[in-house]
Design a protein around this motif. Structure first.
Motif, mmCIF file in Angstrom:
data_model
loop_
_atom_site.group_PDB
_atom_site.id
_atom_site.type_symbol
_atom_site.label_atom_id
_atom_site.label_comp_id
_atom_site.label_asym_id
_atom_site.label_seq_id
_atom_site.Cartn_x
_atom_site.Cartn_y
_atom_site.Cartn_z
ATOM 1 N N LEU A 16 -11.007 -32.712 -18.383
ATOM 2 C CA LEU A 16 -12.113 -33.488 -17.801
ATOM 3 C C LEU A 16 -12.467 -34.689 -18.674
ATOM 4 N N PHE A 17 -12.561 -34.453 -19.973
ATOM 5 C CA PHE A 17 -12.927 -35.545 -20.877
ATOM 6 C C PHE A 17 -11.838 -36.615 -20.920
ATOM 7 N N ALA A 18 -10.579 -36.205 -20.816
ATOM 8 C CA ALA A 18 -9.483 -37.175 -20.783
ATOM 9 C C ALA A 18 -9.623 -38.078 -19.559
ATOM 10 N N GLY A 19 -9.974 -37.490 -18.425
ATOM 11 C CA GLY A 19 -10.202 -38.289 -17.221
ATOM 12 C C GLY A 19 -11.362 -39.252 -17.401
ATOM 13 N N LEU A 20 -12.430 -38.768 -18.009
ATOM 14 C CA LEU A 20 -13.580 -39.644 -18.254
ATOM 15 C C LEU A 20 -13.204 -40.799 -19.184
ATOM 16 N N MET A 75 -20.186 -39.343 -13.103
ATOM 17 C CA MET A 75 -19.536 -39.251 -14.420
ATOM 18 C C MET A 75 -20.375 -38.351 -15.335
ATOM 19 N N ASP A 76 -21.685 -38.506 -15.277
ATOM 20 C CA ASP A 76 -22.566 -37.669 -16.094
ATOM 21 C C ASP A 76 -22.442 -36.197 -15.706
ATOM 22 N N ALA A 77 -22.296 -35.935 -14.416
ATOM 23 C CA ALA A 77 -22.145 -34.550 -13.952
ATOM 24 C C ALA A 77 -20.817 -33.958 -14.432
ATOM 25 N N VAL A 78 -19.756 -34.743 -14.396
ATOM 26 C CA VAL A 78 -18.455 -34.279 -14.891
ATOM 27 C C VAL A 78 -18.545 -34.008 -16.387
ATOM 28 N N PHE A 109 -11.508 -43.366 -17.121
ATOM 29 C CA PHE A 109 -12.423 -44.068 -16.224
ATOM 30 C C PHE A 109 -13.359 -45.013 -16.964
ATOM 31 N N ASP A 110 -13.744 -44.634 -18.183
ATOM 32 C CA ASP A 110 -14.646 -45.477 -18.972
ATOM 33 C C ASP A 110 -14.209 -45.399 -20.427
ATOM 34 N N ILE A 111 -13.258 -46.236 -20.753
ATOM 35 C CA ILE A 111 -12.613 -46.208 -22.073
ATOM 36 C C ILE A 111 -13.581 -46.549 -23.210
ATOM 37 N N ALA A 112 -14.679 -47.192 -22.893
ATOM 38 C CA ALA A 112 -15.604 -47.667 -23.926
ATOM 39 C C ALA A 112 -16.806 -46.753 -24.126
#
Length: 142
Positions: A48-52, A26-29, A55-58
């Motif tokens: 990319l940020f939308a996907g992140l 996740m950090d690499a993305v 994956f981690d809404i918080a």
């Protein structure tokens, strides 16, 4: 229902419950998204940020980055929603409210911007630049 920050953000765990990626992945993305953003590829970075965010809404930095991409593309309503999400997750971080205020100014809503900026100043940020920027923007809203 009182949850610890660790329970809400997933910090201290290998990854978010919804994410098929590990935290290092996740950090690499995120880092790649920031490179795209810096290169002016706002649409690709936003994806990319939308996907992140899914994956981690918080994680407020994902919402902030997504909002920054939307703002650069002129989608100030969408950016404001992202900055609001980041501010809800991290209510003591003035950067999110400052970004939200800038969106409201661009949307010609100075009264909403003023509310955000007053909240930033009430936080008494350690960063003098944030305080000065908030004060200057607040004067524009008067």
């Amino acid at each position: 229902m009182n949850q610890t920050n660790e329970e809400v953000t997933g910090e201290g765990t290998e990854n978010s419950l919804l994410s098929p990626l590990s935290q290092p992945q996740m950090d690499a993305v995120y880092a790649y998204g920031m490179q795209l953003f810096s290169a002016g590829s706002y649409k690709k970075a936003e994806e990319l940020f939308a996907g992140l965010c899914l994956f981690d809404i918080a994680q407020p930095r994902y919402w902030q980055a997504k909002g920054d991409c939307r703002s650069k593309q002129g989608d100030y309503h969408g950016a404001y929603r992202c900055f609001s999400a980041a501010s809800t997750i991290a209510p003591k971080e003035p950067k999110h409210l400052l970004s939200a205020a800038l969106c409201q100014i661009r949307l010609s809503k100075p009264s909403l911007a003023k509310t955000c900026l007053e909240q930033v100043l009430a936080m008494n940020p350690d960063d003098l630049l944030t305080t000065k920027k908030a004060q200057a923007l607040l004067q524009q809203c008067q």
